[in-house]
Design an enzyme around this catalytic site. Sequence first.
Site, PDB file in Angstrom:
ATOM      1  CG  ASP A  52      -1.794   1.253   1.240  1.00 49.50           C
ATOM      2  OD1 ASP A  52      -2.632   1.357   0.320  1.00 49.50           O
ATOM      3  OD2 ASP A  52      -1.642   2.118   2.130  1.00 49.50           O
ATOM      4  CE1 TYR A  57       0.296   7.641   3.441  1.00 52.43           C
ATOM      5  CE2 TYR A  57       0.902   5.500   2.574  1.00 52.43           C
ATOM      6  CZ  TYR A  57       0.001   6.318   3.216  1.00 52.43           C
ATOM      7  OH  TYR A  57      -1.203   5.801   3.637  1.00 52.43           O
ATOM      8  CE  LYS A  86      -3.863   4.649   0.710  1.00 45.46           C
ATOM      9  NZ  LYS A  86      -2.467   4.607   1.160  1.00 45.46           N
ATOM     10  CG  HIS A 119      -4.779   9.408   0.703  1.00 38.16           C
ATOM     11  ND1 HIS A 119      -3.416   9.398   0.597  1.00 38.16           N
ATOM     12  CD2 HIS A 119      -5.039   8.969   1.963  1.00 38.16           C
ATOM     13  CE1 HIS A 119      -2.876   8.969   1.729  1.00 38.16           C
ATOM     14  NE2 HIS A 119      -3.852   8.711   2.573  1.00 38.16           N
TER      15      HIS A 119
HETATM   16  N1  LIG Z   1      -5.800   5.539   4.028  1.00 37.68           N
HETATM   17  C1  LIG Z   1      -5.276   6.189   5.031  1.00 37.68           C
HETATM   18  O1  LIG Z   1      -5.611   7.340   5.307  1.00 37.68           O
HETATM   19  C2  LIG Z   1      -4.240   5.512   5.864  1.00 37.68           C
HETATM   20  C3  LIG Z   1      -3.963   6.018   7.141  1.00 37.68           C
HETATM   21  C4  LIG Z   1      -3.008   5.354   7.894  1.00 37.68           C
HETATM   22  C5  LIG Z   1      -2.358   4.244   7.396  1.00 37.68           C
HETATM   23  N2  LIG Z   1      -2.656   3.798   6.125  1.00 37.68           N
HETATM   24  C6  LIG Z   1      -1.935   2.634   5.549  1.00 37.68           C
HETATM   25  O2  LIG Z   1      -1.981   1.544   6.450  1.00 37.68           O
HETATM   26  C7  LIG Z   1      -0.670   1.103   6.752  1.00 37.68           C
HETATM   27  C8  LIG Z   1      -0.640   0.489   8.112  1.00 37.68           C
HETATM   28  O3  LIG Z   1      -1.023   1.440   9.103  1.00 37.68           O
HETATM   29  P1  LIG Z   1      -0.349   1.480  10.520  1.00 37.68           P
HETATM   30  O4  LIG Z   1       1.088   1.834  10.377  1.00 37.68           O
HETATM   31  O5  LIG Z   1      -1.180   2.315  11.401  1.00 37.68           O
HETATM   32  O6  LIG Z   1      -0.415  -0.071  10.942  1.00 37.68           O
HETATM   33  P2  LIG Z   1      -0.194  -0.839  12.302  1.00 37.68           P
HETATM   34  O7  LIG Z   1       0.460  -2.094  11.890  1.00 37.68           O
HETATM   35  O8  LIG Z   1      -1.456  -0.862  13.076  1.00 37.68           O
HETATM   36  O9  LIG Z   1       0.800   0.041  13.163  1.00 37.68           O
HETATM   37  C9  LIG Z   1       2.174   0.071  12.966  1.00 37.68           C
HETATM   38  C10 LIG Z   1       2.847   0.029  14.327  1.00 37.68           C
HETATM   39  O10 LIG Z   1       2.754  -1.305  14.845  1.00 37.68           O
HETATM   40  C11 LIG Z   1       4.051  -1.797  15.166  1.00 37.68           C
HETATM   41  N3  LIG Z   1       4.112  -3.218  14.733  1.00 37.68           N
HETATM   42  C12 LIG Z   1       4.139  -3.688  13.475  1.00 37.68           C
HETATM   43  N4  LIG Z   1       4.174  -5.031  13.455  1.00 37.68           N
HETATM   44  C13 LIG Z   1       4.172  -5.412  14.742  1.00 37.68           C
HETATM   45  C14 LIG Z   1       4.203  -6.683  15.379  1.00 37.68           C
HETATM   46  N5  LIG Z   1       4.235  -7.816  14.674  1.00 37.68           N
HETATM   47  N6  LIG Z   1       4.174  -6.706  16.733  1.00 37.68           N
HETATM   48  C15 LIG Z   1       4.129  -5.573  17.455  1.00 37.68           C
HETATM   49  N7  LIG Z   1       4.097  -4.344  16.909  1.00 37.68           N
HETATM   50  C16 LIG Z   1       4.120  -4.263  15.566  1.00 37.68           C
HETATM   51  C17 LIG Z   1       5.020  -0.948  14.400  1.00 37.68           C
HETATM   52  O11 LIG Z   1       6.205  -0.755  15.123  1.00 37.68           O
HETATM   53  P3  LIG Z   1       7.652  -1.294  14.625  1.00 37.68           P
HETATM   54  O12 LIG Z   1       8.055  -0.496  13.417  1.00 37.68           O
HETATM   55  O13 LIG Z   1       8.475  -1.043  15.822  1.00 37.68           O
HETATM   56  O14 LIG Z   1       7.486  -2.750  14.330  1.00 37.68           O
HETATM   57  C18 LIG Z   1       4.302   0.384  14.269  1.00 37.68           C
HETATM   58  O15 LIG Z   1       4.540   1.210  15.387  1.00 37.68           O
HETATM   59  C19 LIG Z   1       0.192   2.354   6.525  1.00 37.68           C
HETATM   60  O16 LIG Z   1       1.545   2.078   6.293  1.00 37.68           O
HETATM   61  C20 LIG Z   1      -0.463   2.923   5.297  1.00 37.68           C
HETATM   62  O17 LIG Z   1      -0.032   2.210   4.156  1.00 37.68           O
HETATM   63  C21 LIG Z   1      -3.598   4.408   5.377  1.00 37.68           C
END
Ligand SMILES: NC(=O)c1ccc[n+]([C@@H]2O[C@H](COP(=O)([O-])OP(=O)(O)OC[C@H]3O[C@@H](n4cnc5c(N)ncnc54)[C@H](OP(=O)(O)O)[C@@H]3O)[C@@H](O)[C@H]2O)c1
Length: 315
Positions: A52, A57, A86, A119
């Site tokens: 994604d 970004y 997006k 987006h």
């Molecule tokens: N459409 C939108 O407006 C929108 C908004 C937000 C996000 N997104 C998309 O969604 C993606 C994911 O969102 P998100 O970053 O919020 O996802 P998330 O996976 O809920 O959160 C990421 C956090 O979780 C930690 N993490 C990841 N894997 C882990 C594991 N196995 N165990 C424990 N902690 C873990 C990471 O830390 P570490 O790096 O320390 O592992 C990071 O701090 C984004 O990259 C983006 O592509 C879209």
Amino acid sequence: MTGSDPLRYTTFHLANGSGELPAVGFGTLIPDPLATKEATRAALETGFRHLDCAERYRNEEAVGDAMRDALKAGTLRRKELFVTTKLWNTNHRPERVRLAFDASRRRLQLDYIDCYLIHTPFAFQPGDDLDPRDGQGRVMYDSGVTLVETWQALERLVDDGHCKSIGLSDITLKKLREIVAVARIKPAVVQVESHPYLPEWDLLDFCREHGIVIQAFAALGHAMKPSVLEDPVITAIAQRVRKTPAQVALAWAVQRGTTFLTTSTKRQHIQESFDLSTLPEDAMREIRDRITTSIRFNAVVETGVPGFIPRGPVN
Ligand SMILES: NC(=O)c1ccc[n+]([C@@H]2O[C@H](COP(=O)([O-])OP(=O)(O)OC[C@H]3O[C@@H](n4cnc5c(N)ncnc54)[C@H](OP(=O)(O)O)[C@@H]3O)[C@@H](O)[C@H]2O)c1
């Protein structure tokens, strides 16, 4: 629970587009381009086939470099990958859509994009400034274009062949209904925040009914408090099935019928998030019935202003 559990290879057929969307998705909202390239490389090596991305970004080139390296090395074929990117809020005007799409395609170094999303449903003042603000720091919206007009411009991208499917992100059920009602090409995908603290069951029901696949972002709750990964229902299930809380939350997302997006810059977390095993039915029921915490971590749906992207210095 063995390493051969097929859950991680689940795909969802796109009824309103072409191809299959892998349930297990890697998000690239990573501020540093070098870290983005490394994380994307690790995700591809681990087995993630759904990436994604977003113009907003500011790192599509880094993701493109990692994909190009893997494609060149022959460890991956383009048709095995599903890449979403997006359209940003400042490009909603129809005459800007194709330019923005082609620029993303160029940065990602791809001939076609598997899915292009609007987006957010909020149009910002068109221009090169991705975060246009007035003298008081207020976002400058663009009332000169409607969401339907932007959607129709996305439909034309599908007609032209370099875009396999289209969808919406950060959309409410009400606005989604409006687009579905008038769309010539229905949304294939809807990307929204979703995790055990924000299950969005009504939206999921509507999407199922209309053949739309959900991409659940912040599938782990974005490491924010209250922590999904410390929830007593999730941790008890994790202990019982001998998986981590993250693996429980991600397996739950797939088994209830959504794809998910997770992000990490740590190889160990990336591998853990791919190594999923199917949860027993009673665990699925417990998460649905016994978790009562309800929280949205990202307010982007209300304003179009990204909740997880730090604001850069104001120029
Ligand atoms: N459409 C939108 O407006 C929108 C908004 C937000 C996000 N997104 C998309 O969604 C993606 C994911 O969102 P998100 O970053 O919020 O996802 P998330 O996976 O809920 O959160 C990421 C956090 O979780 C930690 N993490 C990841 N894997 C882990 C594991 N196995 N165990 C424990 N902690 C873990 C990471 O830390 P570490 O790096 O320390 O592992 C990071 O701090 C984004 O990259 C983006 O592509 C879209």
